[in-house]
Write a protein that holds these residues in place. Structure first.
Motif, PDB file in Angstrom:
ATOM      1  N   THR A 108       2.096   5.493  37.239  1.00  0.00           N
ATOM      2  CA  THR A 108       0.722   5.235  37.140  1.00  0.00           C
ATOM      3  C   THR A 108       0.229   4.995  35.698  1.00  0.00           C
ATOM      4  OG1 THR A 108       0.018   7.400  36.795  1.00  0.00           O
ATOM      5  CG2 THR A 108       0.384   6.633  39.104  1.00  0.00           C
ATOM      6  N   GLU A 109      -0.860   4.109  35.480  1.00  0.00           N
ATOM      7  CA  GLU A 109      -1.410   3.951  34.160  1.00  0.00           C
ATOM      8  C   GLU A 109      -1.597   5.263  33.369  1.00  0.00           C
ATOM      9  OE1 GLU A 109      -1.785   1.112  32.466  1.00  0.00           O
ATOM     10  OE2 GLU A 109      -0.735   0.229  34.370  1.00  0.00           O
ATOM     11  N   GLU A 110      -2.031   6.354  34.219  1.00  0.00           N
ATOM     12  CA  GLU A 110      -2.434   7.607  33.519  1.00  0.00           C
ATOM     13  C   GLU A 110      -1.173   8.236  33.027  1.00  0.00           C
ATOM     14  OE1 GLU A 110      -4.384  11.968  34.769  1.00  0.00           O
ATOM     15  OE2 GLU A 110      -4.008  10.508  36.491  1.00  0.00           O
ATOM     16  N   GLN A 111       0.029   8.246  33.710  1.00  0.00           N
ATOM     17  CA  GLN A 111       1.422   8.637  33.194  1.00  0.00           C
ATOM     18  C   GLN A 111       1.739   8.079  32.065  1.00  0.00           C
ATOM     19  OE1 GLN A 111       3.779   8.610  36.630  1.00  0.00           O
ATOM     20  NE2 GLN A 111       3.110  10.305  37.584  1.00  0.00           N
ATOM     21  N   LYS A 112       1.548   6.680  32.146  1.00  0.00           N
ATOM     22  CA  LYS A 112       1.941   5.971  31.046  1.00  0.00           C
ATOM     23  C   LYS A 112       1.254   6.374  29.612  1.00  0.00           C
ATOM     24  CE  LYS A 112       3.379   1.764  33.394  1.00  0.00           C
ATOM     25  NZ  LYS A 112       2.958   0.436  33.793  1.00  0.00           N
ATOM     26  N   LYS A 113      -0.150   6.439  29.673  1.00  0.00           N
ATOM     27  CA  LYS A 113      -1.060   6.787  28.601  1.00  0.00           C
ATOM     28  C   LYS A 113      -0.899   8.163  28.068  1.00  0.00           C
ATOM     29  CE  LYS A 113      -6.078   7.475  27.274  1.00  0.00           C
ATOM     30  NZ  LYS A 113      -7.213   7.495  27.959  1.00  0.00           N
ATOM     31  N   ARG A 226      -3.557  18.412  39.765  1.00  0.00           N
ATOM     32  CA  ARG A 226      -3.447  18.118  38.137  1.00  0.00           C
ATOM     33  C   ARG A 226      -1.999  18.868  37.569  1.00  0.00           C
ATOM     34  NH1 ARG A 226      -7.984  20.438  36.265  1.00  0.00           N
ATOM     35  NH2 ARG A 226      -9.086  18.622  36.943  1.00  0.00           N
ATOM     36  N   GLU A 227      -1.803  19.949  38.062  1.00  0.00           N
ATOM     37  CA  GLU A 227      -0.475  20.714  37.722  1.00  0.00           C
ATOM     38  C   GLU A 227       0.714  20.108  38.318  1.00  0.00           C
ATOM     39  OE1 GLU A 227       2.671  23.041  38.010  1.00  0.00           O
ATOM     40  OE2 GLU A 227       1.639  22.685  39.689  1.00  0.00           O
ATOM     41  N   LYS A 228       0.591  19.236  39.482  1.00  0.00           N
ATOM     42  CA  LYS A 228       1.653  18.453  39.964  1.00  0.00           C
ATOM     43  C   LYS A 228       1.879  17.430  39.024  1.00  0.00           C
ATOM     44  CE  LYS A 228       1.613  19.837  44.786  1.00  0.00           C
ATOM     45  NZ  LYS A 228       1.389  19.366  46.014  1.00  0.00           N
ATOM     46  N   LYS A 229       0.796  16.634  38.618  1.00  0.00           N
ATOM     47  CA  LYS A 229       0.927  15.438  37.807  1.00  0.00           C
ATOM     48  C   LYS A 229       1.383  15.869  36.260  1.00  0.00           C
ATOM     49  CE  LYS A 229      -2.999  12.855  39.865  1.00  0.00           C
ATOM     50  NZ  LYS A 229      -4.229  12.403  39.575  1.00  0.00           N
ATOM     51  N   MET A 230       1.306  16.986  35.780  1.00  0.00           N
ATOM     52  CA  MET A 230       1.507  17.566  34.304  1.00  0.00           C
ATOM     53  C   MET A 230       3.060  17.963  34.608  1.00  0.00           C
ATOM     54  SD  MET A 230      -0.625  17.299  32.057  1.00  0.00           S
ATOM     55  CE  MET A 230      -2.334  17.252  31.922  1.00  0.00           C
ATOM     56  N   PHE A 231       3.461  18.237  35.912  1.00  0.00           N
ATOM     57  CA  PHE A 231       4.904  18.511  35.755  1.00  0.00           C
ATOM     58  C   PHE A 231       5.789  17.391  36.038  1.00  0.00           C
ATOM     59  CE2 PHE A 231       8.493  19.426  39.009  1.00  0.00           C
ATOM     60  CZ  PHE A 231       9.101  20.406  38.053  1.00  0.00           C
ATOM     61  N   VAL A 232       5.245  16.220  36.661  1.00  0.00           N
ATOM     62  CA  VAL A 232       6.004  15.058  36.706  1.00  0.00           C
ATOM     63  C   VAL A 232       6.028  14.404  35.300  1.00  0.00           C
ATOM     64  CG1 VAL A 232       5.938  12.672  37.569  1.00  0.00           C
ATOM     65  CG2 VAL A 232       5.549  14.636  39.313  1.00  0.00           C
ATOM     66  N   ILE A 233       4.858  14.304  34.549  1.00  0.00           N
ATOM     67  CA  ILE A 233       5.023  13.955  33.347  1.00  0.00           C
ATOM     68  C   ILE A 233       6.032  14.320  32.376  1.00  0.00           C
ATOM     69  CG2 ILE A 233       3.295  13.468  31.214  1.00  0.00           C
ATOM     70  CD1 ILE A 233       1.251  12.808  33.298  1.00  0.00           C
ATOM     71  N   ALA A 234       5.789  15.829  32.518  1.00  0.00           N
ATOM     72  CA  ALA A 234       7.111  16.674  31.796  1.00  0.00           C
ATOM     73  C   ALA A 234       8.407  16.380  32.014  1.00  0.00           C
ATOM     74  CB  ALA A 234       6.585  18.090  31.873  1.00  0.00           C
ATOM     75  N   GLN A 235       8.483  16.197  33.392  1.00  0.00           N
ATOM     76  CA  GLN A 235      10.060  15.688  33.780  1.00  0.00           C
ATOM     77  C   GLN A 235      10.451  14.743  33.079  1.00  0.00           C
ATOM     78  OE1 GLN A 235      10.072  16.246  38.082  1.00  0.00           O
ATOM     79  NE2 GLN A 235      11.512  17.897  37.782  1.00  0.00           N
TER      80      GLN A 235
END
Length: 271
Positions: A108-113, A226-235
């Motif tokens: 997603t755009e948020e993850q890219k940013k 939000r915690e799930k999104k952070m976990f995916v971005i860190a991975q």
């Protein structure tokens, strides 16, 4: 007499040279005319083809014939049971095979940013902070009447169909009929007789507390997402760092919005 004869011979040679030069010029002019255009009696045949044009046309023809022969041989040698995943993962567009685009984008755009601007340590720190807040909220709310929570089942067994028809749930649970629908804080009649009711009994205040509790559940749901999104971005950030290693690797699973790509690395013995 000898001098006159020499002069006459020289004049004769000069006339012949002029004639040959004029003939050569005429031939050159004729060649230029033939080069530029087709003779009048051949105008119906189109432009005059030169050797260089013929050579280009012949080379192109032979190249196409060789390609067709190679494709024909490849088709004859093809195994009819052979299968490639590209057969189902591509489509024709204007006569050209183009790979199909995944319905779900990888990021997603948020993850890219976040991945461009933040480091994995910062993302992991924010994720841990969110996880602690989630645990604290869960401890306060107990998730007793959260929306989307799976309904509990309580099965009662009776001996006859008549008992089923006359079944009284409040009598079976030994509580007041007004408290039957509660999943928590459901005292029995004996408890109600022995102890007084504690807490605010004003209906307005009860409704206000219910709204506050619902708002808290909403905040909890947002923090979990939000915690799930952070976990995916860190991975995903960690995966990109691991890919900088020069060891051989094979992609096992593609990257999606909710999961990072999975790679299988070649086992390497450390010295």
């Amino acid at each position: 007499m000898m001098k006159l004869h020499h002069r006459h011979t020289h004049s004769k040679h000069a006339t012949r040279d002029h004639f040959l030069l004029l003939l050569l010029l005429l031939l050159l002019l004729l060649l230029l005319l033939l080069k530029e255009r087709q003779p009048g009696f051949r105008k119906n045949l189109g432009l005059l083809e030169k050797k260089k044009d013929y050579k280009l046309r012949a080379d192109d023809y032979h190249k196409k014939q060789n390609t067709l022969a190679a494709l024909r041989k490849k088709a004859l040698d093809k195994n009819p049971d052979e299968f490639y995943f590209n057969m189902i993962s591509s489509q024709l567009q204007d006569g050209v095979h183009v790979a199909k685009k995944d319905k779900e984008e990888m990021m997603t755009e948020e993850q890219k940013k976040v991945m461009r601007t933040q480091d994995i340590k910062y993302v992991e720190m924010k994720r841990v902070a969110e996880a602690k807040k989630i645990e604290r909220l869960k401890g306060e709310l107990h998730l007793l009447d959260a929306d989307g929570k799976q309904n509990n089942k309580h099965t009662f067994f009776v001996d006859s169909a008549k008992e089923v028809q006359n079944f009284d749930l409040a009598n079976q649970l030994q509580t007041a009929p007004e408290l039957v629908n509660r999943v928590y804080n459901r005292p029995t009649l004996e408890t109600l007789e022995r102890k007084s009711v504690q807490g605010d009994l004003n209906p307005h205040n009860i409704m206000k507390l219910a709204r506050i509790r619902k708002h808290q559940y909403k905040i909890l749901s947002q923090r979990i997402d939000r915690e799930k999104k952070m976990f995916v971005i860190a991975q995903k950030i960690q995966t990109r760092k691991d890919l900088q290693d020069k060891n051989k690797k094979v992609k096992v699973k593609k990257e999606t919005q909710t999961t990072a790509a999975i790679y299988k690395f070649e086992a390497k013995r450390k010295r």
